[in-house]
Design a protein around this motif. Structure first.
Motif, mmCIF file in Angstrom:
data_model
loop_
_atom_site.group_PDB
_atom_site.id
_atom_site.type_symbol
_atom_site.label_atom_id
_atom_site.label_comp_id
_atom_site.label_asym_id
_atom_site.label_seq_id
_atom_site.Cartn_x
_atom_site.Cartn_y
_atom_site.Cartn_z
ATOM 1 N N THR A 126 0.838 -1.201 0.000
ATOM 2 C CA THR A 126 0.000 0.000 0.000
ATOM 3 C C THR A 126 0.873 1.251 0.000
ATOM 4 O O THR A 126 0.639 2.195 -0.751
ATOM 5 N N ARG A 127 1.907 1.199 0.830
ATOM 6 C CA ARG A 127 2.799 2.351 0.891
ATOM 7 C C ARG A 127 3.470 2.578 -0.463
ATOM 8 O O ARG A 127 3.535 3.699 -0.962
ATOM 9 N N ASN A 128 3.959 1.505 -1.044
ATOM 10 C CA ASN A 128 4.602 1.612 -2.355
ATOM 11 C C ASN A 128 3.655 2.186 -3.393
ATOM 12 O O ASN A 128 4.040 3.017 -4.212
ATOM 13 N N PHE A 129 2.391 1.711 -3.334
ATOM 14 C CA PHE A 129 1.413 2.155 -4.313
ATOM 15 C C PHE A 129 1.209 3.664 -4.233
ATOM 16 O O PHE A 129 1.269 4.367 -5.239
ATOM 17 N N PHE A 130 1.009 4.166 -3.022
ATOM 18 C CA PHE A 130 0.795 5.602 -2.873
ATOM 19 C C PHE A 130 2.033 6.397 -3.269
ATOM 20 O O PHE A 130 1.940 7.463 -3.861
ATOM 21 N N ARG A 131 3.185 5.845 -2.963
ATOM 22 C CA ARG A 131 4.414 6.556 -3.323
ATOM 23 C C ARG A 131 4.580 6.622 -4.824
ATOM 24 O O ARG A 131 5.019 7.622 -5.369
ATOM 25 N N ASN A 132 4.244 5.535 -5.489
ATOM 26 C CA ASN A 132 4.372 5.482 -6.933
ATOM 27 C C ASN A 132 3.443 6.505 -7.599
ATOM 28 O O ASN A 132 3.803 7.124 -8.587
ATOM 29 N N LEU A 133 2.266 6.680 -7.001
ATOM 30 C CA LEU A 133 1.310 7.654 -7.543
ATOM 31 C C LEU A 133 1.867 9.073 -7.497
ATOM 32 O O LEU A 133 1.529 9.902 -8.317
ATOM 33 N N LEU A 134 2.699 9.340 -6.520
ATOM 34 C CA LEU A 134 3.219 10.696 -6.351
ATOM 35 C C LEU A 134 4.456 10.959 -7.197
ATOM 36 O O LEU A 134 5.125 11.969 -7.034
ATOM 37 N N PHE A 135 4.738 10.047 -8.128
ATOM 38 C CA PHE A 135 5.921 10.210 -8.963
ATOM 39 C C PHE A 135 5.987 11.553 -9.683
ATOM 40 O O PHE A 135 7.051 12.155 -9.740
ATOM 41 N N PRO A 136 4.857 12.096 -10.229
ATOM 42 C CA PRO A 136 4.972 13.374 -10.933
ATOM 43 C C PRO A 136 5.497 14.499 -10.043
ATOM 44 O O PRO A 136 6.253 15.353 -10.496
ATOM 45 N N VAL A 137 5.098 14.477 -8.766
ATOM 46 C CA VAL A 137 5.549 15.523 -7.844
ATOM 47 C C VAL A 137 7.075 15.507 -7.751
ATOM 48 O O VAL A 137 7.744 16.526 -7.920
ATOM 49 N N ARG A 138 7.618 14.318 -7.505
ATOM 50 C CA ARG A 138 9.072 14.209 -7.335
ATOM 51 C C ARG A 138 9.804 14.518 -8.633
ATOM 52 O O ARG A 138 10.797 15.242 -8.643
ATOM 53 N N ALA A 139 9.289 13.966 -9.738
ATOM 54 C CA ALA A 139 9.971 14.134 -11.019
ATOM 55 C C ALA A 139 10.002 15.604 -11.429
ATOM 56 O O ALA A 139 11.067 16.137 -11.759
ATOM 57 N N VAL A 140 8.845 16.257 -11.367
ATOM 58 C CA VAL A 140 8.780 17.656 -11.797
ATOM 59 C C VAL A 140 9.678 18.530 -10.926
ATOM 60 O O VAL A 140 10.389 19.402 -11.418
ATOM 61 N N ASN A 141 9.685 18.249 -9.622
ATOM 62 C CA ASN A 141 10.517 19.078 -8.754
ATOM 63 C C ASN A 141 12.005 18.809 -8.943
ATOM 64 O O ASN A 141 12.822 19.698 -8.755
ATOM 65 N N CYS A 142 12.357 17.579 -9.310
ATOM 66 C CA CYS A 142 13.748 17.297 -9.681
ATOM 67 C C CYS A 142 14.121 18.176 -10.862
ATOM 68 O O CYS A 142 15.178 18.809 -10.889
ATOM 69 N N LEU A 143 13.224 18.202 -11.832
ATOM 70 C CA LEU A 143 13.464 18.965 -13.052
ATOM 71 C C LEU A 143 13.597 20.453 -12.725
ATOM 72 O O LEU A 143 14.517 21.120 -13.198
ATOM 73 N N LEU A 144 12.678 20.951 -11.888
ATOM 74 C CA LEU A 144 12.697 22.368 -11.533
ATOM 75 C C LEU A 144 13.976 22.743 -10.792
ATOM 76 O O LEU A 144 14.434 23.870 -10.857
#
Lengths: 282, 203
Positions: A126-144
């Motif tokens: 369950t934890r992994n699932f929710f974390r995976n869903l938040l991938f855009p947040v992490r990816a976009v902020n890495c980019l920024l």
């Protein structure tokens, strides 16, 4: 069309919020009003300190206590370490008390029951699932933040974990050492030089700062959970599950912090400050 | 012939180098952390000391190890920050004793919860400009939460390395107490803080 208006106003509101609360002008105003904890921001400048600490500064040139030539941490012995301004302290303390009760009366018993009933494997999934869903947040902020490596890793993780990891339930990417980069908009703003602004203890959500609140609001745009499901009660149910699931891994952490603290509120505030400072630097 | 003489010179040069390096490492910060941690774990794992009638002895041994590990005076001084210089020598003495006792108690509670976690020592970093300042980085491998990064900030005092702060997951323990104590003193008074300390130790 209506949705676009909604987004427009949310962004406008967030921007206004940033201008009003985040900028140091507001904080210095708070200091001028003599809020005790607005006193420590800025290093070594007596101007930054409130009247109480200014008196301490005046005495400083006198007696010399430091018995060893330490540089890196020497300032800690003569100064209060840098902290986060807290002009809303009375209100924050009320909300802290509220969150404390919420934890002990609701979240903890529920999470404990959940921990007993649901096996560790499912909780981890369950934890992994929710974390995976938040991938855009992490990816976009890495980019920024210009962290191309982090962005690549996040992209790769998402692809691997969504396919080989059964829709994000498993985390095979970590097994082959592609680690997540824990980035959010608050950190992006911090990297861009935006200060914390003031400390805010949100009811239910917990400790935050003006900057990180704006960050949270911004990150919500990138979270699938803010768009789906549509109905509010399901939204709350999913948020609740996420929270309970997360807490089930960390029962006892808050208790031991509270147990070792003299003033749990300022302990939490300082820990929040230290953690965020560290994350921005990383 | 040429090579063999070179090797001989090399050997002559390397032996003392290795020896000095060895002695430096033996007294180094990471070695100190390892030594005292191992000793603490040894005390905790000792079956004979687990008997209830030897509890006091065990506590005493753990306390000795902690006293050797931490420099209480500098920790107390840091914890009081700007308020330290306003105290009389007697008050400083008392505060150091109380704070040490409190930290020992908290440390002991933490240590007693030890259940065979492995400690992985990562690196030791000695300040170039101030060679009596060091940081030792380690990971405590827990079952529930994976690796927890721990950093020991140390300085050299009379030839031995002493810990003056511990960072757990990047959060400085001492710094956290500094801001708490400052908050308490500003909101009420130093006397109140001392009372709270006494209460915490007593409980």
């Amino acid at each position: 069309m209506k949705d676009y208006f909604k987004y427009f106003f949310t962004i406008l509101f967030s921007a206004l919020f940033t201008v009003i609360v985040c900028f140091p002008a507001a904080a210095s105003e708070a200091r001028a009003h003599g809020f005790p904890n607005a006193a420590y921001s800025g290093e070594g400048d007596p101007e930054f300190y409130g009247p109480l600490l200014a008196a301490a500064f005046a005495e400083e040139s006198g007696e010399e206590e430091v018995s060893r030539p330490r540089r890196r941490h020497r300032h800690m012995e003569t100064q209060v370490p840098e902290g986060i301004p807290d002009p809303l302290e009375p209100l924050n303390r009320v909300f802290f008390e509220f969150n404390d009760r919420l934890y002990f009366w609701l979240l903890k018993p529920v999470s404990r029951g959940y921990e007993k009933v649901v096996p560790w494997e499912i909780r981890t999934c369950t934890r992994n699932f929710f974390r995976n869903l938040l991938f855009p947040v992490r990816a976009v902020n890495c980019l920024l933040q210009g962290k191309i490596d982090g962005f690549g890793n996040e992209l790769l993780r998402f692809v691997i974990n969504t396919t080989a990891g059964f829709g994000g339930l498993a985390d095979p990417a970590s097994e082959i050492n592609i680690m997540p980069s824990d980035e959010d908009l608050g950190q992006t703003l911090g990297t861009a030089g935006v200060g914390h602004g003031i400390f805010i203890m949100w009811p239910v959500l917990g400790p935050s700062s003006a900057r990180d609140t704006v960050g949270m609001a911004g990150d919500a745009f990138l979270s699938v959970l803010s768009y789906y499901p549509d109905e509010l009660k399901y939204k709350f149910a999913i948020r609740g599950l996420d929270r309970v699931n997360d807490t089930s891994f960390r029962i006892g952490d808050y208790e031991s912090l509270k147990d070792a603290a003299f003033d749990p509120y300022s302990a939490v505030r300082d820990a929040y400050f230290q953690i965020r400072e560290r994350k921005v630097k990383e | 012939m040429f090579f063999s003489s070179i090797f001989r010179w090399l050997a002559l040069l390397t032996v003392p180098m290795v020896l000095t390096a060895a002695t430096c490492v033996a007294a180094g910060p990471m070695e100190t952390v390892k030594k005292i941690t191992d000793r603490t774990i040894f005390i905790l794992a000792d079956e004979k000391l687990k008997a209830p009638e030897r509890e006091a002895e065990k506590q005493e041994l753990l306390r000795e190890a902690a006293d050797e590990f931490f420099d209480w005076r500098s920790m107390a001084q840091t914890a009081l920050s700007v308020h330290w210089r306003k105290r009389t020598p007697e008050e400083k003495e008392e505060f150091t004793r109380l704070f040490a006792e409190f930290l020992e108690k908290t440390y002991m509670d933490k240590v007693e919860g030890y259940s065979g976690e492995k400690i992985e020592y990562l690196e030791e970093w000695i300040d170039r400009e101030y060679p009596d300042e060091a940081v030792v980085k380690a990971n405590v491998m827990t079952e529930k939460q994976g690796a927890i990064p721990v950093e020991y900030l140390m300085f050299e005092k009379d030839g031995t390395w002493k810990v003056y702060d511990v960072l757990v997951e990047g959060v400085s323990l001492l710094r956290n107490y500094t801001s708490q104590f400052n908050s308490i003193i500003l909101r009420s008074s130093y006397e109140e803080l001392v009372d709270m300390l006494k209460e915490k130790i007593g409980s």
